[in-house]
Design a protein around this motif. Structure first.
Motif, PDB file in Angstrom:
ATOM      1  N   THR A 152      33.985  -5.911  19.137  1.00  0.00           N
ATOM      2  CA  THR A 152      35.154  -5.964  20.018  1.00  0.00           C
ATOM      3  C   THR A 152      35.220  -4.753  20.941  1.00  0.00           C
ATOM      4  O   THR A 152      35.773  -4.839  22.046  1.00  0.00           O
ATOM      5  CB  THR A 152      36.449  -6.087  19.198  1.00  0.00           C
ATOM      6  OG1 THR A 152      36.451  -5.095  18.162  1.00  0.00           O
ATOM      7  CG2 THR A 152      36.565  -7.463  18.567  1.00  0.00           C
ATOM      8  N   TRP A 153      34.689  -3.617  20.523  1.00  0.00           N
ATOM      9  CA  TRP A 153      34.607  -2.444  21.403  1.00  0.00           C
ATOM     10  C   TRP A 153      33.779  -2.793  22.637  1.00  0.00           C
ATOM     11  O   TRP A 153      34.178  -2.500  23.769  1.00  0.00           O
ATOM     12  CB  TRP A 153      33.968  -1.291  20.640  1.00  0.00           C
ATOM     13  CG  TRP A 153      34.206   0.089  21.188  1.00  0.00           C
ATOM     14  CD1 TRP A 153      35.154   0.973  20.801  1.00  0.00           C
ATOM     15  CD2 TRP A 153      33.433   0.750  22.214  1.00  0.00           C
ATOM     16  NE1 TRP A 153      35.042   2.150  21.509  1.00  0.00           N
ATOM     17  CE2 TRP A 153      33.991   2.036  22.382  1.00  0.00           C
ATOM     18  CE3 TRP A 153      32.352   0.384  22.993  1.00  0.00           C
ATOM     19  CZ2 TRP A 153      33.502   2.959  23.302  1.00  0.00           C
ATOM     20  CZ3 TRP A 153      31.855   1.300  23.916  1.00  0.00           C
ATOM     21  CH2 TRP A 153      32.423   2.571  24.064  1.00  0.00           C
ATOM     22  N   PHE A 154      32.650  -3.463  22.411  1.00  0.00           N
ATOM     23  CA  PHE A 154      31.785  -3.829  23.534  1.00  0.00           C
ATOM     24  C   PHE A 154      32.321  -5.046  24.284  1.00  0.00           C
ATOM     25  O   PHE A 154      32.087  -5.179  25.492  1.00  0.00           O
ATOM     26  CB  PHE A 154      30.352  -4.037  23.042  1.00  0.00           C
ATOM     27  CG  PHE A 154      29.632  -2.741  22.796  1.00  0.00           C
ATOM     28  CD1 PHE A 154      28.941  -2.110  23.812  1.00  0.00           C
ATOM     29  CD2 PHE A 154      29.690  -2.124  21.557  1.00  0.00           C
ATOM     30  CE1 PHE A 154      28.306  -0.899  23.606  1.00  0.00           C
ATOM     31  CE2 PHE A 154      29.066  -0.908  21.338  1.00  0.00           C
ATOM     32  CZ  PHE A 154      28.366  -0.287  22.359  1.00  0.00           C
ATOM     33  N   TYR A 155      33.044  -5.938  23.583  1.00  0.00           N
ATOM     34  CA  TYR A 155      33.722  -7.015  24.309  1.00  0.00           C
ATOM     35  C   TYR A 155      34.631  -6.424  25.387  1.00  0.00           C
ATOM     36  O   TYR A 155      34.693  -6.931  26.513  1.00  0.00           O
ATOM     37  CB  TYR A 155      34.589  -7.855  23.365  1.00  0.00           C
ATOM     38  CG  TYR A 155      33.853  -8.716  22.367  1.00  0.00           C
ATOM     39  CD1 TYR A 155      32.565  -9.180  22.601  1.00  0.00           C
ATOM     40  CD2 TYR A 155      34.486  -9.087  21.174  1.00  0.00           C
ATOM     41  CE1 TYR A 155      31.917  -9.974  21.684  1.00  0.00           C
ATOM     42  CE2 TYR A 155      33.852  -9.890  20.250  1.00  0.00           C
ATOM     43  CZ  TYR A 155      32.560 -10.328  20.493  1.00  0.00           C
ATOM     44  OH  TYR A 155      31.930 -11.114  19.579  1.00  0.00           O
ATOM     45  N   ARG A 156      35.349  -5.375  25.022  1.00  0.00           N
ATOM     46  CA  ARG A 156      36.259  -4.757  25.989  1.00  0.00           C
ATOM     47  C   ARG A 156      35.497  -4.158  27.160  1.00  0.00           C
ATOM     48  O   ARG A 156      35.952  -4.206  28.306  1.00  0.00           O
ATOM     49  CB  ARG A 156      37.129  -3.706  25.287  1.00  0.00           C
ATOM     50  CG  ARG A 156      38.185  -4.330  24.375  1.00  0.00           C
ATOM     51  CD  ARG A 156      39.039  -3.299  23.645  1.00  0.00           C
ATOM     52  NE  ARG A 156      40.219  -3.935  23.073  1.00  0.00           N
ATOM     53  CZ  ARG A 156      40.252  -4.526  21.875  1.00  0.00           C
ATOM     54  NH1 ARG A 156      39.147  -4.530  21.103  1.00  0.00           N
ATOM     55  NH2 ARG A 156      41.358  -5.099  21.449  1.00  0.00           N
ATOM     56  N   LEU A 157      34.334  -3.595  26.876  1.00  0.00           N
ATOM     57  CA  LEU A 157      33.478  -3.149  27.981  1.00  0.00           C
ATOM     58  C   LEU A 157      33.086  -4.329  28.865  1.00  0.00           C
ATOM     59  O   LEU A 157      33.044  -4.216  30.090  1.00  0.00           O
ATOM     60  CB  LEU A 157      32.214  -2.473  27.442  1.00  0.00           C
ATOM     61  CG  LEU A 157      32.247  -0.975  27.171  1.00  0.00           C
ATOM     62  CD1 LEU A 157      30.838  -0.474  26.880  1.00  0.00           C
ATOM     63  CD2 LEU A 157      32.846  -0.206  28.324  1.00  0.00           C
ATOM     64  N   GLY A 158      32.803  -5.478  28.234  1.00  0.00           N
ATOM     65  CA  GLY A 158      32.454  -6.667  29.002  1.00  0.00           C
ATOM     66  C   GLY A 158      33.556  -7.071  29.963  1.00  0.00           C
ATOM     67  O   GLY A 158      33.283  -7.450  31.112  1.00  0.00           O
ATOM     68  N   THR A 159      34.819  -6.979  29.515  1.00  0.00           N
ATOM     69  CA  THR A 159      35.927  -7.323  30.415  1.00  0.00           C
ATOM     70  C   THR A 159      36.029  -6.310  31.551  1.00  0.00           C
ATOM     71  O   THR A 159      36.383  -6.664  32.686  1.00  0.00           O
ATOM     72  CB  THR A 159      37.261  -7.385  29.648  1.00  0.00           C
ATOM     73  OG1 THR A 159      37.601  -6.088  29.151  1.00  0.00           O
ATOM     74  CG2 THR A 159      37.187  -8.371  28.489  1.00  0.00           C
ATOM     75  N   MET A 160      35.707  -5.056  31.270  1.00  0.00           N
ATOM     76  CA  MET A 160      35.730  -4.026  32.316  1.00  0.00           C
ATOM     77  C   MET A 160      34.617  -4.269  33.341  1.00  0.00           C
ATOM     78  O   MET A 160      34.828  -4.122  34.553  1.00  0.00           O
ATOM     79  CB  MET A 160      35.595  -2.646  31.679  1.00  0.00           C
ATOM     80  CG  MET A 160      36.780  -2.274  30.794  1.00  0.00           C
ATOM     81  SD  MET A 160      36.440  -0.905  29.640  1.00  0.00           S
ATOM     82  CE  MET A 160      36.227   0.463  30.776  1.00  0.00           C
ATOM     83  N   PHE A 161      33.453  -4.670  32.858  1.00  0.00           N
ATOM     84  CA  PHE A 161      32.370  -5.008  33.781  1.00  0.00           C
ATOM     85  C   PHE A 161      32.751  -6.214  34.644  1.00  0.00           C
ATOM     86  O   PHE A 161      32.435  -6.254  35.834  1.00  0.00           O
ATOM     87  CB  PHE A 161      31.081  -5.313  33.011  1.00  0.00           C
ATOM     88  CG  PHE A 161      30.328  -4.100  32.569  1.00  0.00           C
ATOM     89  CD1 PHE A 161      29.801  -3.216  33.494  1.00  0.00           C
ATOM     90  CD2 PHE A 161      30.124  -3.839  31.227  1.00  0.00           C
ATOM     91  CE1 PHE A 161      29.091  -2.100  33.091  1.00  0.00           C
ATOM     92  CE2 PHE A 161      29.420  -2.727  30.804  1.00  0.00           C
ATOM     93  CZ  PHE A 161      28.904  -1.850  31.736  1.00  0.00           C
ATOM     94  N   TYR A 162      33.410  -7.197  34.026  1.00  0.00           N
ATOM     95  CA  TYR A 162      33.811  -8.383  34.782  1.00  0.00           C
ATOM     96  C   TYR A 162      34.814  -8.014  35.869  1.00  0.00           C
ATOM     97  O   TYR A 162      34.714  -8.498  37.007  1.00  0.00           O
ATOM     98  CB  TYR A 162      34.413  -9.431  33.850  1.00  0.00           C
ATOM     99  CG  TYR A 162      34.852 -10.686  34.561  1.00  0.00           C
ATOM    100  CD1 TYR A 162      33.929 -11.650  34.958  1.00  0.00           C
ATOM    101  CD2 TYR A 162      36.191 -10.901  34.864  1.00  0.00           C
ATOM    102  CE1 TYR A 162      34.321 -12.797  35.620  1.00  0.00           C
ATOM    103  CE2 TYR A 162      36.610 -12.046  35.527  1.00  0.00           C
ATOM    104  CZ  TYR A 162      35.671 -12.989  35.906  1.00  0.00           C
ATOM    105  OH  TYR A 162      36.070 -14.126  36.568  1.00  0.00           O
TER     106      TYR A 162
END
Length: 247
Positions: A152-162
C-alpha cells in the motif's frame, strides 16, 4: 582464439541445482504447479555473466545428432527449448519496487526520509487494493517501505505518479524502467532474446481495440507500482536493472 566466455562452470552448476532445489521446495510447500525456473549470476560492474540457467533443459548434443529426440522437444509440454532467462516473460512483482523508488526520487515526489502510510488496503475509485499484511497501520520512510515490501505504500506512490502523468504527461515509472533495462532486449549476444513490455498509454492504444481497454486508468499505475498488470520482463532484464542499481 581471442574469444573468452565469462561463464563460470562451478557457478553454472550451482545455479542449475538451485533451480531444481527451489522447485522441490515449492512442491513440498504445496505448490505442485511449480515446474520451471531461471537463474542468472551477473557481475554488476562490468556486465560479465557467470551463470545463465534455465529449467527444464535438454541434451544439446543428443538434439544435434538424434532427429527423433529433437522432434520430441517441440512436442514436450514442459517447453525445454524455451530459454527462460532471455525468453521467459513475467511480471516482476515486488522486485519492481526499487525501480519505482528510483523514479519517485528522481521526479521529486519523495525524499529518502518522506513518510507514507502503510495500511491494510487502499481504495482507488471503486477498487480496493489489498496489502499482503492486512492488519498493518504504520507510517514508513522509503528504507522501511522497501525493507518490509509494503504494497500500500507503493500503491500510494502509484497514485502520485498517475496525478503527475495527468498534469504533465510524464511517465516516470515507465521511463526509469526502460532506462534501467526493462522492456527491451539487453543486447546479449545470444539469438532469440525477447523484448518484453513496460506498459504505457500509447502501448494500450496500440495493443487493444476495445475503447475501455485503451484508456490508462489510475488503477493501472497502482498495479504497475508493485510490478503487476501488463508488465512483462525477462529474468535477464531484471538482473541488468538490479546490476545498474547496485552500480
Amino acid at each position: 582464439r581471442g574469444l573468452q566466455l565469462t561463464i563460470d562452470t562451478r557457478l553454472q552448476r550451482a545455479a542449475e541445482r538451485a533451480i531444481r532445489d527451489g522447485i522441490a521446495f515449492a512442491h513440498r510447500a504445496g505448490h505442485p504447479d511449480a515446474h520451471a525456473g531461471a537463474a542468472i549470476v551477473m557481475n554488476p560492474w562490468n556486465g560479465s555473466i557467470y551463470a545463465l540457467a534455465s529449467y527444464p533443459t535438454f541434451n544439446q548434443r543428443r538434439a544435434a545428432t538424434d532427429p527423433g529426440y529433437a522432434r520430441s522437444l517441440y512436442r514436450d509440454p514442459a517447453t525445454p527449448l524455451l530459454d527462460r532467462t532471455t525468453q521467459g516473460l513475467y511480471p516482476t512483482g515486488p522486485a519492481f519496487k526499487p525501480v519505482v523508488a528510483e523514479a519517485a526520487l528522481a521526479a521529486g515526489l519523495i525524499s529518502p526520509s518522506s513518510t507514507l502510510p502503510c495500511t491494510g488496503s487502499l481504495t482507488v475509485g471503486n477498487t480496493v487494493f489489498h496489502n499482503v499484511e492486512p492488519g498493518v497501520n504504520a507510517s514508513l520512510n522509503l528504507e522501511q517501505a522497501l525493507a518490509v515490501s509494503c504494497d500500500t505504500w507503493f500503491y500510494r506512490l502509484g497514485t502520485m505518479f498517475y496525478a503527475r502523468q495527468a498534469a504533465t504527461g510524464a511517465l516516470d515509472m515507465q521511463r526509469w524502467a526502460r532506462l534501467l533495462g526493462l522492456g527491451h532486449p539487453t543486447g546479449l549476444d545470444l539469438p532469440g532474446e525477447y523484448g518484453g513490455v513496460v506498459p504505457t498509454p500509447a502501448w494500450l492504444r496500440k495493443t487493444f481495440s476495445d475503447p475501455a481497454q485503451r484508456t490508462w486508468y489510475e488503477g493501472y499505475s497502482v498495479n504497475l507500482s508493485i510490478g503487476q498488470g501488463y508488465l512483462a520482463v525477462t529474468p535477464l532484464q531484471l538482473a541488468v536493472a538490479y546490476s545498474a542499481l547496485a552500480n
